[in-house]
Design an enzyme around this catalytic site. Structure first.
Site, short mmCIF file in Angstrom:
data_model
loop_
_atom_site.label_atom_id
_atom_site.label_comp_id
_atom_site.label_asym_id
_atom_site.label_seq_id
_atom_site.Cartn_x
_atom_site.Cartn_y
_atom_site.Cartn_z
N SER A 239 0.84 -1.19 0.00
CA SER A 239 0.00 0.00 0.00
C SER A 239 0.88 1.24 0.00
O SER A 239 2.12 1.15 0.00
CB SER A 239 -0.91 0.01 1.23
OG SER A 239 -0.14 0.14 2.41
N LYS A 240 0.23 2.41 0.03
CA LYS A 240 0.97 3.67 -0.04
C LYS A 240 1.96 3.85 1.09
O LYS A 240 2.97 4.54 0.94
CB LYS A 240 -0.03 4.84 -0.04
CG LYS A 240 -0.78 5.01 -1.35
CD LYS A 240 -1.70 6.22 -1.28
CE LYS A 240 -2.45 6.43 -2.58
NZ LYS A 240 -3.37 7.58 -2.52
N ARG A 241 1.67 3.22 2.22
CA ARG A 241 2.60 3.42 3.35
C ARG A 241 3.96 2.75 3.09
O ARG A 241 4.95 3.04 3.78
CB ARG A 241 1.99 2.89 4.65
CG ARG A 241 1.92 1.38 4.79
CD ARG A 241 1.44 1.01 6.19
NE ARG A 241 1.37 -0.41 6.39
CZ ARG A 241 0.37 -1.19 6.05
NH1 ARG A 241 -0.71 -0.64 5.46
NH2 ARG A 241 0.38 -2.48 6.27
#
Length: 471
Positions: A239-241
């Site tokens: 994911s974006k993290r």
């Protein structure tokens, strides 16, 4: 295997995720390996979240990585009539029914089921309704068989078994007359004659529902292959993290499309110990037998290594085309610049060995494009001195007189300066490097001189002497 037809069917509710690109890649390679067809379909039934911008980005991303499709892009919003015809077919044959339960009633029953420790699925209240209420909104549900099992052979996972008692009666048409995702997918795959559905394993739970729909409609069931997810370093779903996940973000970060394809295919697929593949090799070697069933971990450092390999080995003229947007971003050239790809390519060999991304390469080319050199202040104090001036003046004189402006004569000039002024080569090279690039770190000084050309080198050396005179 000539009749193989596969599809990549992204939802345009955001950017094109690298995980989606890997799924598209495996579909693409399978189709090309077997001389089949690769179809692009945009699943835009979610009207609230789907956007034209996302559709444009999906198509742009697919083109950037080089996946040419044989049909499409089809859009589900343009196929509504087909879906409604299939709803009517199921209703006519008693394989679907109208459900008049309100959302509030369904929610109340869901809470009761949960309080009893039961699965909160639809209880089938309208399944055999004899007297439907007039003028009341309804959805259409598919009559899912509740006994027996749904069994299918996944190409990657082997036999997969679902107990039909776990499945409820799927809504196939909402009260606003829009069809639902699982229903549209089945109709699309069936009417497009898709033979193999290759997708992420987050869709595995949808498969028994979809198989029942195929059976209810009398369509042949495609073969399924569910790919394991791509994970981040913490083993959670990527994911974006974990960093950038949009394929176009990697383009903007200076990655080459070939590097992205090469890296993504190795997240779950292998061919012996080979690491680097051309697209033709991938098409030749691709098979399901070499797909790893366990989840792959996205490693940014490995991707950077793959990218640097492609930068090192790529033809400079080819790199120049991909480098141009980054030169624009760095404001080293203008939109209306007359700088040709050939001129850009001339400087690329100086930086290929040391650049991991095209952004690094663009930043390293600053000296090549700008005319107003900004000198590093500390270096200027150290190297632009009164004792340096006669050396630079002599260098200008020798370069002006040189006829063969090539590596060997230029190196010979520097050797003569070493002898004449009785100084080390570094004590000449560093002031010259500063004069030509504004920095004390650059590619080889002779290569820099050759790339800049005789006229520009003389001009910058004279500017450095002028700077010394002003101190």
């Amino acid at each position: 295997m000539n009749d193989i037809r596969v599809r990549f069917a992204p939802s345009p509710t955001g950017y094109l995720h690298v995980g989606g690109v890997r799924t598209a890649l495996f579909n693409y390679l399978f189709a090309r390996h077997n001389s089949g067809k690769f179809i692009l379909r945009i699943e835009d039934t979610d009207k609230e979240r789907s956007t034209e911008e996302s559709i444009e980005q999906i198509i742009e991303g697919m083109k950037w990585v080089g996946f040419d499709w044989d049909e499409g892009p089809y859009r589900q919003t343009e196929r509504q009539t087909i879906y409604l015809e299939h709803v009517e077919r199921l209703l006519k044959h008693g394989k679907a029914y109208r459900c008049y339960c309100t959302p509030e009633e369904l929610e109340e029953r869901r809470k009761v089921a949960l309080s009893k420790g039961e699965k909160p699925k639809y209880d089938g209240r309208c399944r055999e309704l004899k007297n439907p209420p007039p003028d009341k909104p309804y959805v259409v549900r598919f009559k899912t068989p509740h006994d027996g099992k749904t069994i299918f052979n996944d190409i990657l996972r082997g036999e997969v078994v679902f107990d039909n008692s776990e499945l409820d009666d799927l809504i196939i048409l909402r009260s606003d007359k829009t069809p639902t995702y699982n229903f549209c997918v089945v109709i699309d795959d069936a009417t497009m004659n898709i033979t193999h559905v290759i997708r992420g394993d987050d869709h595995l739970a949808n498969t028994p529902r979809q198989i029942q729909l195929y059976k209810g409609l009398g369509y042949p069931i495609p073969q399924f292959a569910h790919l394991s997810m791509i994970l981040g370093s913490d083993k959670a779903r990527l994911s974006k993290r974990h960093g950038a996940t949009s394929i176009l973000a990697y383009r903007d970060m200076g990655y080459l499309p070939e590097a992205m394809v090469n890296y993504l295919v190795r997240l779950g697929w292998s061919h012996g110990d080979q690491e680097i593949f051309s697209i033709n090799e991938l098409i030749k070697y691709f098979s399901f037998e070499n797909i790893n069933k366990s989840a792959a971990v996205f490693n940014p450092e490995k991707l950077l290594w793959v990218n640097s390999h492609y930068i090192k080995t790529e033809n400079p003229l080819r790199l120049a085309k991909d480098l141009r947007p980054h030169l624009l971003t760095e404001k080293l050239i203008a939109d209306n610049s007359s700088v040709t790809d050939e001129e850009i390519a001339k400087a690329i060999p100086l930086l290929q060995e040391r650049s991991k991304t095209l952004i690094e390469m663009a930043k390293g080319m600053e000296f090549y494009f700008i005319n107003d050199i900004k000198y590093d202040e500390k270096a200027k104090e150290k190297f632009f001195t009164s004792s340096t001036k006669p050396v630079l003046e002599k260098l200008i004189d020798m370069i002006e007189k040189i006829e063969d402006f090539s590596h060997t004569p230029i190196e010979g000039i520097f050797n003569k300066l070493v002898e004449e002024f009785n100084i080390k080569l570094g004590n000449i090279a560093q002031p010259v490097r500063l004069a030509l690039t504004g920095k004390t770190v650059s590619p080889g000084i002779f290569e820099v001189i050759l790339v800049l050309g005789k006229e520009k080198v003389i001009e910058r050396l004279k500017a450095s002497i002028h700077n010394i005179d002003r101190k």
